[in-house]
Design a protein around this motif. Structure first.
Motif, short mmCIF file in Angstrom:
data_model
loop_
_atom_site.label_atom_id
_atom_site.label_comp_id
_atom_site.label_asym_id
_atom_site.label_seq_id
_atom_site.Cartn_x
_atom_site.Cartn_y
_atom_site.Cartn_z
N PRO A 1 10.19 -7.35 11.19
CA PRO A 1 10.65 -6.35 10.23
C PRO A 1 10.32 -4.94 10.69
O PRO A 1 9.29 -4.70 11.31
CB PRO A 1 9.89 -6.72 8.95
CG PRO A 1 8.66 -7.40 9.44
CD PRO A 1 9.03 -8.10 10.72
N ALA A 2 11.22 -4.02 10.39
CA ALA A 2 11.03 -2.61 10.74
C ALA A 2 11.27 -1.76 9.49
O ALA A 2 12.05 -2.14 8.61
CB ALA A 2 11.99 -2.20 11.85
N ALA A 3 10.59 -0.62 9.42
CA ALA A 3 10.77 0.27 8.28
C ALA A 3 10.35 1.69 8.67
O ALA A 3 9.60 1.89 9.63
CB ALA A 3 9.95 -0.20 7.08
N ILE A 4 10.85 2.63 7.91
CA ILE A 4 10.44 4.03 8.07
C ILE A 4 9.18 4.26 7.25
O ILE A 4 9.07 3.78 6.12
CB ILE A 4 11.57 4.97 7.60
CG1 ILE A 4 12.81 4.78 8.48
CG2 ILE A 4 11.11 6.43 7.65
CD1 ILE A 4 14.01 5.54 7.98
N LEU A 5 8.23 4.98 7.81
CA LEU A 5 6.99 5.26 7.09
C LEU A 5 7.26 6.24 5.94
O LEU A 5 8.10 7.14 6.05
CB LEU A 5 5.95 5.87 8.02
CG LEU A 5 5.47 5.00 9.18
CD1 LEU A 5 4.30 5.68 9.88
CD2 LEU A 5 5.08 3.62 8.72
N ALA A 6 6.53 6.06 4.87
CA ALA A 6 6.66 6.94 3.72
C ALA A 6 6.31 8.38 4.11
O ALA A 6 6.81 9.34 3.50
CB ALA A 6 5.77 6.46 2.59
N SER A 7 5.46 8.54 5.12
CA SER A 7 5.01 9.87 5.54
C SER A 7 5.88 10.48 6.64
O SER A 7 5.57 11.57 7.13
CB SER A 7 3.57 9.79 6.04
OG SER A 7 3.48 8.88 7.15
N SER A 8 6.95 9.81 7.03
CA SER A 8 7.78 10.29 8.14
C SER A 8 8.38 11.66 7.85
O SER A 8 8.83 11.94 6.74
CB SER A 8 8.91 9.30 8.41
OG SER A 8 9.83 9.82 9.35
N THR A 9 8.39 12.49 8.89
CA THR A 9 9.01 13.81 8.78
C THR A 9 10.16 13.96 9.77
O THR A 9 10.75 15.03 9.89
CB THR A 9 7.97 14.91 9.05
OG1 THR A 9 7.41 14.73 10.36
CG2 THR A 9 6.85 14.87 8.02
N HIS B 1 0.82 -1.21 0.00
CA HIS B 1 0.00 0.00 0.00
C HIS B 1 0.86 1.27 0.00
O HIS B 1 0.35 2.37 0.24
CB HIS B 1 -0.94 0.00 1.22
CG HIS B 1 -2.07 -0.98 1.11
ND1 HIS B 1 -1.89 -2.34 1.31
CD2 HIS B 1 -3.39 -0.81 0.80
CE1 HIS B 1 -3.05 -2.95 1.14
NE2 HIS B 1 -3.97 -2.07 0.83
N ASP B 2 2.16 1.10 -0.27
CA ASP B 2 3.09 2.24 -0.37
C ASP B 2 3.12 3.09 0.89
O ASP B 2 3.27 4.32 0.82
CB ASP B 2 2.74 3.11 -1.59
CG ASP B 2 2.86 2.35 -2.90
OD1 ASP B 2 3.81 1.56 -3.03
OD2 ASP B 2 2.00 2.55 -3.78
N LEU B 3 3.00 2.45 2.04
CA LEU B 3 2.97 3.19 3.30
C LEU B 3 4.32 3.21 4.01
O LEU B 3 4.47 3.92 5.02
CB LEU B 3 1.90 2.57 4.23
CG LEU B 3 0.46 2.72 3.72
CD1 LEU B 3 -0.49 1.87 4.57
CD2 LEU B 3 0.04 4.19 3.75
N VAL B 4 5.28 2.45 3.50
CA VAL B 4 6.62 2.44 4.09
C VAL B 4 7.67 2.65 3.01
O VAL B 4 7.41 2.42 1.82
CB VAL B 4 6.91 1.12 4.84
CG1 VAL B 4 6.00 0.96 6.04
CG2 VAL B 4 6.81 -0.08 3.91
N ASP B 5 8.84 3.11 3.45
CA ASP B 5 9.98 3.26 2.56
C ASP B 5 10.62 1.89 2.41
O ASP B 5 11.27 1.39 3.33
CB ASP B 5 10.97 4.26 3.16
CG ASP B 5 12.24 4.41 2.36
OD1 ASP B 5 12.38 3.74 1.31
OD2 ASP B 5 13.13 5.18 2.78
N ALA B 6 10.45 1.27 1.25
CA ALA B 6 10.92 -0.11 1.04
C ALA B 6 12.42 -0.24 1.25
O ALA B 6 12.90 -1.27 1.73
CB ALA B 6 10.52 -0.57 -0.36
N ASP B 7 13.18 0.79 0.90
CA ASP B 7 14.64 0.72 1.04
C ASP B 7 15.10 0.69 2.49
O ASP B 7 16.22 0.27 2.78
CB ASP B 7 15.29 1.89 0.31
CG ASP B 7 15.13 1.81 -1.20
OD1 ASP B 7 14.93 0.68 -1.71
OD2 ASP B 7 15.20 2.86 -1.86
N SER B 8 14.24 1.16 3.39
CA SER B 8 14.63 1.22 4.81
C SER B 8 14.32 -0.07 5.55
O SER B 8 14.76 -0.27 6.68
CB SER B 8 13.91 2.37 5.51
OG SER B 8 12.51 2.10 5.64
N ARG B 9 13.58 -0.96 4.92
CA ARG B 9 13.10 -2.16 5.61
C ARG B 9 14.25 -3.11 5.97
O ARG B 9 15.14 -3.34 5.17
CB ARG B 9 12.08 -2.88 4.74
CG ARG B 9 11.56 -4.18 5.33
CD ARG B 9 10.44 -4.75 4.48
NE ARG B 9 10.04 -6.08 4.93
CZ ARG B 9 9.00 -6.76 4.45
NH1 ARG B 9 8.24 -6.22 3.51
NH2 ARG B 9 8.72 -7.96 4.91
#
Length: 249
Positions: A207-215, A88-96
């Motif tokens: 698994p952990a990841a940064i959210l695509a909406s993270s600021t 759903h494109d809610l996380v930054d895939a590269d950060s996972r």
């Protein structure tokens, strides 16, 4: 339920200072509570802003992200929910990345209560996280199927919203048996525990990841810390293992 959780998180954050004066907001699976709190303490002790932490079952965490929770990092207790977030494109895939692994155990208050993997088992209420939606429950069902015991216990399952609630049911005597993560069993002294092996090739991963909406400017750094040798050592101190058996555990 998810709207309630989202509202609770918003209320938690409303008491915080502006974003630049707080650490990254972390939404994590409830089984990680003590370990991530300890990691946040260590991070703060190094002079960083302390992360804002919120814990719930992985399904609830994923739904909070979907509904726009103001967060920066998400950690689930299985790959399925992280895959869903990625789809759903809610996380930054590269950060996972996978930051930890775990194992399953039976828990019981009474040593005399037989386990369902042996002969002569008498039906007992068995608490576990909901096997239809919660990672710990799905892992439990897979392990019991592997042991040839699922058909015997399925009708006796008392489903819980997350693994901590399943553990509490056993602790209070509302279920004679439970299947929980080994790390959660450590938090309640006096319970009898027995390992419940998973099928070959199956591993409980976080698994952990940064959210695509993270600021947050610190989200990447804190995630790197969790993945580092130092962060891994903290997770190991709380009973977790490293994926693939890598050090420092």
């Amino acid at each position: 339920m998810f709207r309630t959780l989202l509202a609770s998180l918003a209320l938690l954050l409303s008491g915080c200072a502006p974003t630049e004066e707080t650490g990254p907001v972390v939404l994590a699976a409830s089984s990680l509570t003590e370990a991530i709190e300890a990691a946040a303490d260590a991070w703060e002790a190094q002079g960083h802003l302390r992360p804002v932490l919120s814990f719930a079952g992985s399904a609830s965490v994923a739904r909070q992200v979907e509904q726009g929770a103001p967060a920066d990092i998400v950690i689930t207790a299985d790959e399925q929910w992280m895959d869903w977030l990625a789809e759903h494109d809610l996380v930054d895939a590269d950060s996972r990345r996978d930051i930890a692994s775990n194992s399953l155990v039976f828990v019981r208050r009474d040593q005399q209560v037989a386990l369902p993997t042996g002969s002569g088992w008498q039906p007992r209420r068995i608490a576990m996280a909901d096997p239809d939606s919660v990672p710990a429950g799905r892992y439990a069902r897979s392990a019991l199927e592997h042991a040839g015991a699922w058909q015997a216990v399925e009708a006796m399952v008392v489903p819980a919203e997350n693994v901590r609630q399943a553990l509490a049911l056993v602790e209070r005597g509302e279920a004679e048996l439970g299947v929980v993560y080994a790390t959660d069993a450590r938090t309640v002294p006096g319970l009898v525990t027995d390992a419940l092996p998973l099928p070959e090739g199956v591993e409980v991963l976080y698994p952990a990841a940064i959210l695509a909406s993270s600021t947050s400017q610190d989200a990447g750094a804190f995630l790197e810390f969790l993945s580092s040798r130092e962060g891994g050592a903290i997770l190991c101190e709380h009973g977790f293992s490293m994926p693939g058996g890598r050090t420092p555990c």
